[in-house]
Design a protein around this motif. Sequence first.
Motif: not given
Length: 307
Positions: A100-129
């Motif tokens: 769960x601790x690793x999942x929380x870190x992954x979600x924060x990092x992957x959220x940055x990746x999502x915004x850089x590639x897909x933009x903030x307004x139309x995209x949503x990202x999630x990580x589940x472990x």
Amino acid sequence: MSSTATGTIKSCLDVLRRTDPRDAEMHLGSLAALISDDDLADELYQRVDVPLKVGEDPQADGRKFVLCEHNRDGDSHRSPWSNSYLPPLDDGFRPSERLRSLEMQANEVFDVYRELYYGKGTSVGSVYLWDKDGGEGKRRGESSGFAGCFLIRNKVDEGNYWNSIHVVDVGRARKGRCTYNLTTTLLISITPPGRREGTDSTNVSGSLVRSNARECEFPPSPIMSCGDDDDSGHIINIGRFIEEVESEMRSEVDSLYIQKTKTVVEEMRNDSSGGPTQGQEHTRVLNEAVLAMALERKEDMGADDEE
């Protein structure tokens, strides 16, 4: 799984391959309703990727998260932000404290990746472990294996969306090396604008699946100073892997499938039979009309001369 069950799953998958990808969820539900075995129906749901949906977590200030089979338990879905189920479910599956601790870190990092590639307004990202084999058996110098999914749902409007589904299987790290098996699915729907009145709209939709495996250094070089019990190095290795695979698949979709479709459509607009095109036909009719007028005028002039 018995041969009968395998045949049932295979038949259902064959039917779904021949249906409109935009209606995959509806057809999947209809096929699952025909299967009397609940376990077999669940297996079918896990084997088929449908367009992703989005929920909001009231316990995380309404923060959005992706709904999928990997965070579903019954009719509820687990939020990666608060680790709670919506609608509430007391005995739903949750990852171990370490994961769960690793999942929380992954979600924060992957959220940055999502915004850089897909933009903030139309995209949503999630990580589940989730843990494999209970996450037991970890010894010093080793990182126990686990599995997870990295999801991005980018929806511009009703007819245009891009879904990225990355399912990764992480092996047990031994002697500074770790194996990652990644299966990536892209779900795409494109509806070009400019539909003429009285005509049907054009839609290009489908899916692309690729499987890749890679053995990486663990921990990766930038964080070699981390202790043996630190699993955060997996985020770096998985992140690099996903970025490279997704970039390759994005280029493949654009250069191969989209451009090929464009070429086919352009060829369909031209008459491949070798006969006259619409422009040539118009010129021919115009020339015949001018020639007919000239002949008629010549005949009139000849009649005047005889008089």
